[in-house]
Structure formats: structure tokens, C-alpha cells
Design a protein around this motif. Structure first.
Motif, PDB file in Angstrom:
ATOM      1  N   VAL A   4       2.792 -11.350  -0.326  1.00  0.00           N
ATOM      2  CA  VAL A   4       3.888 -10.651   0.347  1.00  0.00           C
ATOM      3  C   VAL A   4       3.385  -9.275   0.787  1.00  0.00           C
ATOM      4  O   VAL A   4       2.777  -8.547   0.005  1.00  0.00           O
ATOM      5  CB  VAL A   4       5.117 -10.509  -0.591  1.00  0.00           C
ATOM      6  CG1 VAL A   4       6.212  -9.668   0.072  1.00  0.00           C
ATOM      7  CG2 VAL A   4       5.663 -11.879  -0.971  1.00  0.00           C
ATOM      8  N   TRP A   5       3.639  -8.949   2.059  1.00  0.00           N
ATOM      9  CA  TRP A   5       3.198  -7.669   2.630  1.00  0.00           C
ATOM     10  C   TRP A   5       4.282  -6.613   2.483  1.00  0.00           C
ATOM     11  O   TRP A   5       5.439  -6.953   2.700  1.00  0.00           O
ATOM     12  CB  TRP A   5       2.870  -7.886   4.120  1.00  0.00           C
ATOM     13  CG  TRP A   5       2.357  -6.674   4.805  1.00  0.00           C
ATOM     14  CD1 TRP A   5       1.071  -6.232   4.885  1.00  0.00           C
ATOM     15  CD2 TRP A   5       3.135  -5.726   5.570  1.00  0.00           C
ATOM     16  NE1 TRP A   5       0.999  -5.087   5.633  1.00  0.00           N
ATOM     17  CE2 TRP A   5       2.247  -4.744   6.054  1.00  0.00           C
ATOM     18  CE3 TRP A   5       4.504  -5.597   5.866  1.00  0.00           C
ATOM     19  CZ2 TRP A   5       2.667  -3.656   6.835  1.00  0.00           C
ATOM     20  CZ3 TRP A   5       4.931  -4.509   6.629  1.00  0.00           C
ATOM     21  CH2 TRP A   5       4.013  -3.557   7.109  1.00  0.00           C
ATOM     22  N   PRO A   6       4.005  -5.366   2.188  1.00  0.00           N
ATOM     23  CA  PRO A   6       2.665  -4.868   1.857  1.00  0.00           C
ATOM     24  C   PRO A   6       2.308  -5.215   0.422  1.00  0.00           C
ATOM     25  O   PRO A   6       3.170  -5.229  -0.450  1.00  0.00           O
ATOM     26  CB  PRO A   6       2.810  -3.350   2.045  1.00  0.00           C
ATOM     27  CG  PRO A   6       4.262  -3.065   1.828  1.00  0.00           C
ATOM     28  CD  PRO A   6       5.010  -4.297   2.243  1.00  0.00           C
ATOM     29  N   GLY A   7       1.051  -5.489   0.159  1.00  0.00           N
ATOM     30  CA  GLY A   7       0.609  -5.866  -1.174  1.00  0.00           C
ATOM     31  C   GLY A   7      -0.091  -4.700  -1.853  1.00  0.00           C
ATOM     32  O   GLY A   7      -0.651  -3.815  -1.199  1.00  0.00           O
ATOM     33  N   GLU A   8      -0.062  -4.748  -3.147  1.00  0.00           N
ATOM     34  CA  GLU A   8      -0.644  -3.689  -3.973  1.00  0.00           C
ATOM     35  C   GLU A   8      -2.143  -3.493  -3.687  1.00  0.00           C
ATOM     36  O   GLU A   8      -2.665  -2.394  -3.783  1.00  0.00           O
ATOM     37  CB  GLU A   8      -0.466  -4.153  -5.423  1.00  0.00           C
ATOM     38  CG  GLU A   8      -0.456  -3.080  -6.453  1.00  0.00           C
ATOM     39  CD  GLU A   8      -0.439  -3.705  -7.858  1.00  0.00           C
ATOM     40  OE1 GLU A   8      -0.029  -4.878  -8.003  1.00  0.00           O
ATOM     41  OE2 GLU A   8      -0.850  -2.990  -8.785  1.00  0.00           O
ATOM     42  N   LYS A 287      -1.955 -10.896   8.292  1.00  0.00           N
ATOM     43  CA  LYS A 287      -1.696  -9.577   7.701  1.00  0.00           C
ATOM     44  C   LYS A 287      -1.460  -8.554   8.817  1.00  0.00           C
ATOM     45  O   LYS A 287      -2.317  -8.391   9.684  1.00  0.00           O
ATOM     46  CB  LYS A 287      -2.919  -9.175   6.878  1.00  0.00           C
ATOM     47  CG  LYS A 287      -2.802  -7.870   6.101  1.00  0.00           C
ATOM     48  CD  LYS A 287      -4.089  -7.643   5.308  1.00  0.00           C
ATOM     49  CE  LYS A 287      -4.039  -6.388   4.465  1.00  0.00           C
ATOM     50  NZ  LYS A 287      -5.312  -6.132   3.763  1.00  0.00           N
ATOM     51  N   PRO A 288      -0.319  -7.880   8.793  1.00  0.00           N
ATOM     52  CA  PRO A 288      -0.093  -6.850   9.801  1.00  0.00           C
ATOM     53  C   PRO A 288      -0.558  -5.464   9.342  1.00  0.00           C
ATOM     54  O   PRO A 288      -0.690  -5.225   8.132  1.00  0.00           O
ATOM     55  CB  PRO A 288       1.429  -6.864   9.960  1.00  0.00           C
ATOM     56  CG  PRO A 288       1.941  -7.263   8.621  1.00  0.00           C
ATOM     57  CD  PRO A 288       0.875  -8.103   7.957  1.00  0.00           C
ATOM     58  N   VAL A 307      -1.912  -7.395  14.286  1.00  0.00           N
ATOM     59  CA  VAL A 307      -1.752  -8.564  13.425  1.00  0.00           C
ATOM     60  C   VAL A 307      -3.162  -9.112  13.222  1.00  0.00           C
ATOM     61  O   VAL A 307      -3.885  -9.314  14.193  1.00  0.00           O
ATOM     62  CB  VAL A 307      -0.878  -9.649  14.091  1.00  0.00           C
ATOM     63  CG1 VAL A 307      -0.823 -10.892  13.212  1.00  0.00           C
ATOM     64  CG2 VAL A 307       0.516  -9.112  14.355  1.00  0.00           C
ATOM     65  N   ARG A 308      -3.545  -9.317  12.002  1.00  0.00           N
ATOM     66  CA  ARG A 308      -4.859  -9.877  11.706  1.00  0.00           C
ATOM     67  C   ARG A 308      -4.672 -11.322  11.264  1.00  0.00           C
ATOM     68  O   ARG A 308      -3.904 -11.594  10.345  1.00  0.00           O
ATOM     69  CB  ARG A 308      -5.496  -9.067  10.570  1.00  0.00           C
ATOM     70  CG  ARG A 308      -6.953  -9.389  10.311  1.00  0.00           C
ATOM     71  CD  ARG A 308      -7.384  -8.829   8.965  1.00  0.00           C
ATOM     72  NE  ARG A 308      -7.044  -9.771   7.892  1.00  0.00           N
ATOM     73  CZ  ARG A 308      -7.284  -9.536   6.594  1.00  0.00           C
ATOM     74  NH1 ARG A 308      -7.815  -8.398   6.203  1.00  0.00           N
ATOM     75  NH2 ARG A 308      -6.963 -10.449   5.682  1.00  0.00           N
ATOM     76  N   VAL A 309      -5.361 -12.240  11.889  1.00  0.00           N
ATOM     77  CA  VAL A 309      -5.237 -13.660  11.538  1.00  0.00           C
ATOM     78  C   VAL A 309      -6.612 -14.184  11.146  1.00  0.00           C
ATOM     79  O   VAL A 309      -7.593 -14.005  11.868  1.00  0.00           O
ATOM     80  CB  VAL A 309      -4.696 -14.492  12.727  1.00  0.00           C
ATOM     81  CG1 VAL A 309      -4.505 -15.955  12.315  1.00  0.00           C
ATOM     82  CG2 VAL A 309      -3.381 -13.906  13.241  1.00  0.00           C
ATOM     83  N   THR A 401      10.910 -10.984   5.678  1.00  0.00           N
ATOM     84  CA  THR A 401      10.531 -10.234   6.889  1.00  0.00           C
ATOM     85  C   THR A 401       9.505  -9.162   6.516  1.00  0.00           C
ATOM     86  O   THR A 401       9.425  -8.723   5.366  1.00  0.00           O
ATOM     87  CB  THR A 401      11.700  -9.579   7.676  1.00  0.00           C
ATOM     88  OG1 THR A 401      12.073  -8.371   7.062  1.00  0.00           O
ATOM     89  CG2 THR A 401      12.874 -10.486   7.854  1.00  0.00           C
ATOM     90  N   TYR A 402       8.697  -8.779   7.489  1.00  0.00           N
ATOM     91  CA  TYR A 402       7.739  -7.682   7.252  1.00  0.00           C
ATOM     92  C   TYR A 402       8.524  -6.384   7.368  1.00  0.00           C
ATOM     93  O   TYR A 402       9.035  -6.065   8.445  1.00  0.00           O
ATOM     94  CB  TYR A 402       6.604  -7.749   8.275  1.00  0.00           C
ATOM     95  CG  TYR A 402       5.766  -8.999   8.116  1.00  0.00           C
ATOM     96  CD1 TYR A 402       4.704  -9.033   7.227  1.00  0.00           C
ATOM     97  CD2 TYR A 402       6.068 -10.157   8.841  1.00  0.00           C
ATOM     98  CE1 TYR A 402       3.955 -10.197   7.055  1.00  0.00           C
ATOM     99  CE2 TYR A 402       5.318 -11.324   8.676  1.00  0.00           C
ATOM    100  CZ  TYR A 402       4.266 -11.333   7.784  1.00  0.00           C
ATOM    101  OH  TYR A 402       3.533 -12.477   7.609  1.00  0.00           O
TER     102      TYR A 402
END
Ligand code: HEM
Length: 526
Positions: A4-8, A287-288, A307-309, A401-402
Motif C-alpha cells: 500500500v502506497w505510501p509505504g514505510e 508505484k507513484p 508512475v513507475r511500472v 486510492t493513492y
């Protein structure tokens, strides 16, 4: 659990995954090849980093649960058992990546993971969550003149049985060698840059089992086996401790690699007993990154990012060229905004990046848009279209949602830091100004939490100290926001790794803003 974004651990994942190409972090620069030495004769960074990690871990005590990988080696470089410049040199590299989200001990673990990759060893997992020691720990790193009983006991204390001891030493001593500058009594040559590699030929720059096969053949260049003074032949004693049973098994290449994978992982995951390490970090598929969320002079909100895919081998998406992306978003009240946000793939490096050894590949899609400041934004979804089939998948951050918080906006362009050479101290004195915009209907104390770095004499990495500074209202308001500033805050030139957060009342509204980007930038007017 799903990411889940944002992640630690987002920042550590970036340091781990983005080595080359677009938006690279470049941790790999010190180990561009396994034998890479940055022009210093006799130096091999990958070997030094692994030796540093071992010396940091070697003082772990299974009885007390203290020691292990905690970066305490930084405070222990003057000890006889830690000869040479390798330790300071290692932390010199880590210093460029050091931050409150990437401490010295986790970076040291990453250094081992990267070195294994650079040297074609098997991939080892990176768990994170180590905590840096604030002072020296116990002494007790093994030294060549000690006898087998002492070494066996020391490894036992570290949590490694006899077989694992043999394996870990063989795995470590496949790289690098003994340096005349550190152990002239072993190499009998102390000319600058002299090194007697543990393996013949170029094998020292390859994570292979030549150290094992040479030992078994009785013709080895390893001076800890075949040195003239038998007292210093610690590898010989260790390798033969079980009548060569383990060494004979390690002569099988695949077995060697899997055992090294195992014991090297165990080495970096040996941590003080109170530390709970994360699960191994995985390459995040989607990951955004938000690069800018700030008011502009047209009274709208600039919103840009990537956005990184992940794509290619092992990834959900096979091909970078068969993908496109757009975002949809919700306004501040949670209502869907009909107009989507388009993205484009950057030209720079074809918008792609890779991890260590090219083992992970990513493609980036960039967006830049303006958002109505009255309506605002509270979150977005990422839509990925497979171009060839026309199908679109929606990524909703596992139903969350982000999230985007627009109550406090960090005004990057209205922030700056400038340095002036202080002729007395010969250091650069800096002054930083940070500007933030706060929704006029959300009044509460606004504070900057600056993770400043305090130098420690003789220790490469400084200590982070959080300094809380109140923002002051500038009296200027626009588009439903009031502008605030922290003005002329003194900072030192060692701010490369510093960062700050902004809190509104009890809530962290903006997190982990790196100050590096501000260096030399003028504060623009809004
Ligand atoms: C009884 C245990 C050990 C002893 C006595 C020992 C001793 C040594 C010595 C004397 C050197 C030469 C250092 C220099 O001249 O710069 C060396 C290098 C090295 N050791 Fe060990 N070692 C032991 C275990 C290990 C372990 C367990 C590892 C890692 C898993 C390791 C990794 C390395 C590496 C990579 C080098 C090469 C460093 C370079 O080339 O800069 N050692 N070791």
C-alpha cells in the motif's frame, strides 16, 4: 500483505531498485563492476563492503543479543582487529545515501546485496529496519593469528556453527585479498596498493568457488592458507576444521552459490535482538511518485509526478512498449473528477530504469497538470492500458486510492537554500527558507521538523537530530490558502542527506522532503 502506497520502506526500495536509467538513485556507482576500484590501487569496493559488513556483524553475541549489523563498526575503526581504510571507505560511499529513511546499517546490508549482484553471486534478499548504533560495541572480530578453537567459539557467539563458519569464510574470501598496507607480515610486501588476492587470475572479481577448488587442489594463492607463517594461516585451519567435508561439498558450483546465498543472508540479518526486520523488499509493480504539489501564480495547484511500472522478467507486465498510463482523481470532497490526467513516457533514458545486474526493469510515465485550487485533490487511481489489446486495468492502491493531502502544500519553488564560505571555519554556512501554503479553513500550528545532521568527530556518518521550527504567516493569501515561511534557518554544508517534514497540528502533512534539491536554488516569488 499487498503493498500500500505510501509505504514505510519506499525510499529503501528506490535505493535498491533504481540503479541505472531514468530517475536512478545510483547506489551501484561504487560497484559498477565487481573489481571496480575508483582508481585506488589495490582497492575493490565490493570486497571492502562485504568485509565491512562482516566486521560489523562479527561482534554479535547470541547470549546478550547485542551487536550484529548495526553500523557500530563506524566507531570501531581504530581497533587492531579492524585494520585498514576499508571501513571508512565503505561508509564514505554510504554517506551519499544516508537519510532518516535509510540508516547506515540498512545501507550496509544493501551494500552486501549489491556486491553479491555485481559479482554474479546468487541474489540475496534485502530486509530493512535495522537501527544504527550510537557508540562502539563489543570488540572481538576474529584475527588471523588466533587458533581454531578461538575462531570456532567466536563464530558460535555470532550464531554460526562449524559448517556455517567454513562456508561464511569461503564465501567472503572469494573476493579481494590481503593487503600489504594492512598485513605486511602476511604479504611480505608493503608497497602502496599491494594486494595478494585469495584466488589466482581475475577470480577475485567474481563471486565463484575458486577459493575452494584452489584450496582442495593444494595450489592456492590464498595467503591465509599458504602463507609462510603457519600461525597466520587461519583459513587453512578453518577450511580443514571438519576434515574438508564442507569444502568438498562447496567444490560444487551450485552448492557453493546456494550456501553462500544462505549464510550471507544470515550475516546481514544478524541484528540486535530488539530489532524486527521487514519482510524481504520486493520490486513494487506499480508505484507513484509525486514530484510537485504546490500553488502556482495562476492560483491553481501544480501537480506532477511519475508512475513507475515494473516490466519484463518476473513482472506482471511483460513489455514496457505495450503500456500507457493515465490517472483519474477525486477532488477534496471525494468526488470523482471527470477529466483524466494523461501521462507521457519520458525521452530521457527512454523512461526506463534497471536494478542491480539488470535483474529488475521499470518504465516511467510522467504527468504534469494543474488542479483547480477550490476543488482540490484527495487521491487518484492509476489506469494502465495494454496498447496491443486496448484493455485497461485500474490500480486503486488495494482499495485505498493513492492518497494526496492538499491541506498543506510544500511550495518547493518558493523554498531555497544558499551557502556562503565561512573564512574562519572554512565550511559553508547555509541558510534555508521553506515556504508552505495552508488551506485558510485549516488553521493549526504549522511546524517544520528538520532532520539536521550533526557531525561526529572521526565517524563518517553524522547523527540526525530533529529540530522543530514554527512556520510564520507571511500575511499573503491566494486561492483559499495562506502562505507561511520558515526563513533564514541556519544549516551546515553537510546537508546532503537531510530532510524535513511539515506538521499541521498533530498531523504530519508533508513527509520526507529532501533538502538536496534546494541547494543553490533561489526562492522564486509566487
Ligand atoms: C576467522 C575469520 C576471518 C579472518 C581471520 C579473516 C581475515 C582476513 C584478513 C587478514 C583479510 C585481509 C584484509 C586486508 O588486508 O585488507 C581479509 C580480507 C577479507 N575478508 Fe576476511 N577474515 C575472516 C572472515 C571473513 C568473513 C566471514 C568474511 C565475509 C563473509 C570475510 C570477508 C573478507 C573480504 C571480502 C576480504 C577482502 C577485503 C579486500 O580485498 O579489501 N572475512 N580477511
Amino acid at each position: 500483505a499487498d503493498y500500500v502506497w505510501p509505504g514505510e520502506h519506499d525510499h529503501m526500495e528506490d535505493l535498491y531498485m533504481l540503479q541505472s536509467g531514468f530517475s536512478r538513485f545510483g547506489f551501484i556507482d561504487g560497484i559498477l563492476t565487481c573489481g571496480f576500484n575508483q582508481g585506488v590501487p589495490g582497492r575493490q569496493n565490493a570486497a571492502e563492503w562485504i568485509r565491512t559488513a562482516y566486521h560489523d556483524m562479527a561482534t554479535y553475541d547470541t547470549d546478550t543479543g547485542l551487536g550484529g549489523i548495526d553500523a557500530s563498526i563506524m566507531f570501531e575503526t581504530n581497533r587492531e582487529e579492524n585494520k585498514g581504510t576499508a571501513f571508512d571507505n565503505t561508509f564514505g560511499h554510504l554517506a551519499s545515501f544516508y537519510s532518516v529513511k535509510s540508516g547506515g546499517a540498512d545501507l550496509l546490508a544493501l551494500a552486501v546485496v549489491g556486491s553479491m549482484a555485481a559479482c554474479n553471486g546468487y541474489e540475496i534478499p534485502l530486509r530493512v529496519g535495522r537501527v544504527d548504533a550510537t557508540e562502539a560495541g563489543q570488540a572481538g572480530v576474529p584475527e588471523p593469528q588466533q587458533d581454531l578453537a578461538t575462531h570456532t567459539e567466536k563464530f558460535k557467539k555470532q550464531g554460526f556453527n562449524q559448517t556455517e563458519m567454513i562456508e561464511l569464510v569461503a564465501c567472503g574470501h572469494t573476493l579481494g585479498g590481503v593487503h600489504g598496507a594492512n598485513f605486511p607480515e602476511i604479504t611480505h610486501d608493503n608497497t602502496t596498493g599491494q594486494v595478494s588476492h585469495f584466488e589466482y587470475g581475475d577470480s577475485n572479481a567474481e563471486f565463484d568457488n575458486t577459493v575452494v577448488t584452489e584450496y582442495l587442489s593444494g595450489n592456492t594463492s590464498n595467503l591465509l592458507v599458504a602463507g609462510t607463517n603457519d600461525t597466520l594461516n587461519s583459513d587453512k585451519r578453518i577450511f580443514s576444521a571438519d576434515g574438508n567435508a564442507t569444502m568438498e561439498k562447496l567444490a560444487d558450483t551450485k552448492y557453493f552459490q546456494t550456501r553462500c546465498q544462505d549464510v550471507m543472508t544470515k550475516m546481514i540479518d544478524t541484528v540486535p535482538k530488539d530489532i524486527v526486520l521487514s519482510e524481504p523488499l520486493k520490486a513494487i509493480e506499480v508505484k507513484p511518485y509525486i514530484n510537485l504539489l504546490a500553488l502556482n501564480s495562476n492560483s491553481t495547484i501544480d501537480f506532477s509526478g511519475y508512475v513507475r511500472v515494473r516490466y519484463g522478467k518476473g513482472a506482471v507486465h511483460p513489455s514496457a512498449d505495450d503500456l500507457s498510463a493515465f490517472l483519474t482523481y477525486k477532488d477534496r470532497s471525494g468526488k470523482n473528477v471527470t477529466e483524466p490526467i494523461t501521462t507521457t513516457r519520458p525521452n530521457w533514458q527512454s523512461g526506463t530504469a534497471t536494478g542491480f545486474g539488470g535483474g529488475y526493469s521499470f518504465v516511467f510515465f510522467e504527468w504534469t497538470t494543474q488542479i483547480d485550487a477550490d476543488a482540490g485533490i484527495s487521491g487518484f487511481h492509476i489506469h494502465l492500458t495494454t496498447t496491443s489489446t486496448g484493455t485497461t486495468e485500474v490500480y486503486d492502491n488495494v482499495g485505498n486510492t493513492y492518497p494526496v493531502k492538499d491541506t498543506v502544500l510544500y511550495q518547493m519553488k518558493q523554498s531555497c537554500s544558499l551557502y556562503v564560505l565561512n573564512s574562519t571555519t572554512n565550511a559553508y554556512d547555509g541558510q534555508m527558507t521553506i515556504t508552505a501554503a495552508v488551506r485558510s479553513d485549516s488553521v493549526a500550528d504549522l511546524n517544520m521538523h528538520f532532520a539536521s545532521k550533526v557531525a561526529r568527530p572521526g565517524v563518517i556518518l553524522g547523527r540526525f537530530e530533529t529540530q522543530v521550527e514554527p512556520f510564520v504567516a507571511t500575511g499573503k493569501s491566494m486561492a483559499g490558502y495562506d502562505l507561511y515561511k520558515v526563513d533564514g534557518m541556519p544549516i551546515n554544508s553537510d546537508s546532503g542527506s537531510t530532510s524535513f517534514d511539515i506538521s499541521l497540528g498533530d498531523e504530519m502533512a508533508v513527509e520526507f522532503v529532501r533538502t538536496t534539491a534546494l541547494t543553490g536554488q533561489e526562492c522564486a516569488e509566487l
